[in-house]
Scaffold this active site. Sequence first.
Site, mmCIF file in Angstrom:
data_model
loop_
_atom_site.group_PDB
_atom_site.id
_atom_site.type_symbol
_atom_site.label_atom_id
_atom_site.label_comp_id
_atom_site.label_asym_id
_atom_site.label_seq_id
_atom_site.Cartn_x
_atom_site.Cartn_y
_atom_site.Cartn_z
ATOM 1 N N ARG A 165 13.679 -16.017 24.037
ATOM 2 C CA ARG A 165 12.353 -16.038 24.672
ATOM 3 C C ARG A 165 12.436 -15.749 26.163
ATOM 4 N NH1 ARG A 165 9.587 -19.481 20.694
ATOM 5 N NH2 ARG A 165 7.383 -19.652 21.155
ATOM 6 N N ARG A 207 -0.851 -28.120 15.001
ATOM 7 C CA ARG A 207 0.190 -28.427 15.994
ATOM 8 C C ARG A 207 -0.471 -28.850 17.305
ATOM 9 N NH1 ARG A 207 4.162 -23.232 15.946
ATOM 10 N NH2 ARG A 207 4.112 -23.709 18.165
ATOM 11 N N ARG A 259 0.546 -21.046 26.830
ATOM 12 C CA ARG A 259 1.609 -20.438 26.013
ATOM 13 C C ARG A 259 1.543 -18.918 26.081
ATOM 14 N NH1 ARG A 259 0.811 -22.732 20.364
ATOM 15 N NH2 ARG A 259 2.575 -21.422 19.820
ATOM 16 N N ARG A 261 -5.159 -21.966 13.494
ATOM 17 C CA ARG A 261 -3.961 -22.083 12.653
ATOM 18 C C ARG A 261 -3.736 -23.524 12.192
ATOM 19 N NH1 ARG A 261 1.567 -19.628 14.900
ATOM 20 N NH2 ARG A 261 1.365 -21.180 16.540
ATOM 21 N N LYS A 272 4.591 -14.127 13.573
ATOM 22 C CA LYS A 272 6.063 -14.043 13.479
ATOM 23 C C LYS A 272 6.623 -14.946 12.393
ATOM 24 C CE LYS A 272 7.374 -15.419 17.573
ATOM 25 N NZ LYS A 272 6.068 -15.601 18.195
HETATM 26 P P1 AMP Z 1 7.175 -21.707 18.355
HETATM 27 O O1 AMP Z 1 7.109 -22.491 17.103
HETATM 28 O O2 AMP Z 1 8.169 -20.571 18.286
HETATM 29 O O3 AMP Z 1 5.821 -21.239 18.848
HETATM 30 O O4 AMP Z 1 7.742 -22.684 19.481
HETATM 31 C C1 AMP Z 1 7.008 -23.837 19.890
HETATM 32 C C2 AMP Z 1 7.484 -24.289 21.251
HETATM 33 O O5 AMP Z 1 8.879 -24.655 21.170
HETATM 34 C C3 AMP Z 1 7.423 -23.237 22.346
HETATM 35 O O6 AMP Z 1 6.141 -23.146 22.942
HETATM 36 C C4 AMP Z 1 8.476 -23.751 23.316
HETATM 37 O O7 AMP Z 1 7.996 -24.853 24.059
HETATM 38 C C5 AMP Z 1 9.557 -24.266 22.371
HETATM 39 N N1 AMP Z 1 10.538 -23.194 22.019
HETATM 40 C C6 AMP Z 1 10.723 -22.614 20.810
HETATM 41 N N2 AMP Z 1 11.676 -21.668 20.869
HETATM 42 C C7 AMP Z 1 12.096 -21.638 22.161
HETATM 43 C C8 AMP Z 1 13.038 -20.853 22.868
HETATM 44 N N3 AMP Z 1 13.744 -19.875 22.268
HETATM 45 N N4 AMP Z 1 13.197 -21.102 24.199
HETATM 46 C C9 AMP Z 1 12.499 -22.078 24.828
HETATM 47 N N5 AMP Z 1 11.591 -22.839 24.220
HETATM 48 C C10 AMP Z 1 11.365 -22.627 22.899
#
Ligand code: AMP
Length: 206
Positions: free
Chosen positions: A88, A152, A163, A122, A13
Amino acid sequence: MKLIFLGPPGAGKGTQAARIAAAQGIAHISTGDMLRAEIRAGSDLGKAAKAVIDRGELVSDDIIVAMVEKRIAMEDCKQGFLFDGFPRTVAQADALSGITPIDLVVNIDVPSQRLIGRISGRRMCPDCGAAYHISTHASDSCDSCGGKLYQRDDDKAETVANRVRVYEEQTQPLIDYYQSRGQLATVNGDDDIDAVTAAIQEVLKV
Ligand code: AMP
């Protein structure tokens, strides 16, 4: 244009969102990147979010919706924006529908058995957010800006499975949510990066 990119963790994404947002001249809004910036800045929000993120769980809907609402009021969102990693949950999608209309939701589909390998290999650039995979990128620096790549904390094996589970339970229902509203287009994300970008460009033309 106002877009949402949906897809499991590891679907690509972020990579696709950066390309499409640049091509369309719209803002790329990654809630994950915004939270990571808060963590790096040592803010109260960052401190509270870090433990949740490291467990692979979701930050509360209220916090995320407030953050997004503030973000899309900024000048660079006037021409449109692309949400990467938001909404989400169904609660976030409901809240968003009260804030702004969306033109299209692009679902990047990758079989779940491919995700763990994609995420655990990654590596990220801390400076520009670019993502690489160790199988195709041997160096530890970013091709775009030279930043030193890192893994990360939430991409480590102990968090990844959680996740994916959280995605399946809380985010996957959004596929039906947007499908039933006639807003969803699905592309095959299990292909090389350029092919996926081309497939997304195609659905945006319709
Ligand atoms: P990402 O970089 O999109 O994979 O986000 C990393 C982490 O940030 C996720 O696993 C969540 O813990 C938190 N996070 C990111 N976006 C959201 C969202 N829209 N709602 C809730 N938690 C989020």
